[in-house]
Design a protein around this motif. Structure first.
Motif, PDB file in Angstrom:
ATOM      1  N   MET A   1       0.826  -1.204   0.000  1.00  0.00           N
ATOM      2  CA  MET A   1       0.000   0.000   0.000  1.00  0.00           C
ATOM      3  C   MET A   1       0.865   1.261   0.000  1.00  0.00           C
ATOM      4  N   THR A   2       0.381   2.300  -0.676  1.00  0.00           N
ATOM      5  CA  THR A   2       1.072   3.592  -0.697  1.00  0.00           C
ATOM      6  C   THR A   2       0.668   4.401   0.531  1.00  0.00           C
ATOM      7  N   ALA A   3       1.669   4.983   1.196  1.00  0.00           N
ATOM      8  CA  ALA A   3       1.431   5.734   2.431  1.00  0.00           C
ATOM      9  C   ALA A   3       1.991   7.142   2.307  1.00  0.00           C
ATOM     10  N   ASN A   4       1.313   8.086   2.959  1.00  0.00           N
ATOM     11  CA  ASN A   4       1.812   9.448   3.098  1.00  0.00           C
ATOM     12  C   ASN A   4       2.380   9.607   4.501  1.00  0.00           C
ATOM     13  N   VAL A   5       3.624  10.049   4.592  1.00  0.00           N
ATOM     14  CA  VAL A   5       4.342  10.102   5.860  1.00  0.00           C
ATOM     15  C   VAL A   5       4.685  11.551   6.190  1.00  0.00           C
ATOM     16  N   ASN A   6       4.372  11.962   7.400  1.00  0.00           N
ATOM     17  CA  ASN A   6       4.764  13.279   7.903  1.00  0.00           C
ATOM     18  C   ASN A   6       5.607  13.080   9.159  1.00  0.00           C
ATOM     19  N   ILE A   7       6.907  13.347   9.034  1.00  0.00           N
ATOM     20  CA  ILE A   7       7.832  13.230  10.162  1.00  0.00           C
ATOM     21  C   ILE A   7       7.893  14.588  10.863  1.00  0.00           C
ATOM     22  N   ILE A   8       7.638  14.588  12.164  1.00  0.00           N
ATOM     23  CA  ILE A   8       7.601  15.840  12.917  1.00  0.00           C
ATOM     24  C   ILE A   8       9.031  16.242  13.273  1.00  0.00           C
TER      25      ILE A   8
END
Length: 320
Positions: A224-231
């Motif tokens: 699956m394709t995921a959107n990642v936001n690293i803080i």
């Protein structure tokens, strides 16, 4: 004669259209600045490193048979959880399969005799994990090179971070993940590992970053394709203003405030901290009781109406 009249009419039309556009543009400029008053509010400011990734097994283990033969029975299916030592399948060697087939043609008693005398070979799980692939079905012939089932100890997100951003990523940073298939589900995660070797994808140098979710959702599927936001940075419960309210000049940063009592406006110098796409942290110079004036400019092109539409386009319903 007629052609001269047509040319004259054409010139009049062009001049009239130009005059109308000039008047519309001039009137639009006269009202392009709109003042809005707000008070500083409290909230969080988070700076993200945004990228995409793919859901993958952290450790992908293919269970292959030790001998050539035939699969007699598979005791698991995709999604099943197994523990180390569990039997996931039974198989017969090539010789046992041939003997059982011959005994089956002679009747049930002969078949049972050979089944008791020549036991099937078990395939035993070497780790705890989930079955993500069931590659064969009972009755199929296999060799030692053919995986029967594939196990994963857990699913993670393998994020691709550009080399220009990799210096901002640290192991242990918090993150959150959402899937293209389930965009409304936000899953908390953290950075677990940063690869030491780069990859070249579409002529861009990237580094793979392992992002572990706190709990693997049931909807996660490998691939699956995921959107990642690293803080990268976060400030919680700070005084903040919209980006439009802050003016940056050579001699400092200012906001336009309404003075108490007089009602007049004046620029006040402030000290800013962290900022993101929407808000700027104010560390000194303002309090929550101050009234800030925000000058908002209409980016309306000549001839556009107040709603932002063009008079040359047909009107329609607005999207919600």
């Amino acid at each position: 004669m007629k052609s001269k009249i047509l040319y004259g009419l054409l010139i009049i039309v062009v001049l009239g259209a130009g005059y109308w556009i000039w008047k519309t543009y001039k009137s639009g400029n006269d009202r392009k600045v709109v003042n809005e008053t707000i008070t500083p509010g409290r909230g969080n400011i988070e700076v993200f490193i945004s990228t995409t990734g793919t859901v993958q097994p952290q450790n992908r283990l293919e269970m292959k048979p030790p001998i050539s033969g035939r699969i007699e029975d598979i005791l698991v299916r995709e999604g099943s959880h197994v523990k180390k030592g569990d039997i996931v399948a039974w198989m017969s060697s090539t010789d046992r399969a041939a003997l059982l087939d011959a005994a089956r043609s002679r009747g049930g008693e002969t078949l049972k005799l050979w089944e008791d005398a020549y036991k099937a070979t078990p395939l035993i799980a070497p780790i705890n994990g989930d079955v993500i692939v069931r590659a064969v079905e009972p009755g199929q012939s296999v060799t030692p090179n053919d995986p029967v089932v594939v196990l994963s100890d857990r699913l993670i997100v393998k994020a691709q971070v550009d080399e220009t951003d990799i210096g901002r990523v640290k192991v242990g940073q918090n993150a959150f993940v959402s899937l293209d298939a389930y965009p409304m589900d936000r899953v908390n995660a953290r950075v677990d590992h940063i690869s030491y070797e780069s990859k070249l994808i579409n002529n861009v140098t990237i580094y793979e970053v392992d992002v572990l979710t706190q709990k693997v959702p049931k909807v996660f599927r490998s691939g699956m394709t995921a959107n990642v936001n690293i803080i990268e940075k976060v400030r919680r419960d700070v005084i903040r203003l919209p980006v439009d309210a802050v003016k940056r000049e050579k001699d400092g940063t200012f906001v336009l405030v309404k003075e108490n009592g007089s009602g007049k406006s004046a620029l006040r110098k402030v000290v800013t901290g962290l900022s993101d796409e929407n808000f700027v942290e104010i560390t000194d110079g303002l309090n929550e009781q101050d009234i800030v004036i925000v000058e908002k400019k209409n980016s309306v092109l000549p001839g556009k109406n107040a709603a932002g539409g063009s008079p040359f386009m047909p009107t329609g319903r607005k999207s919600r």
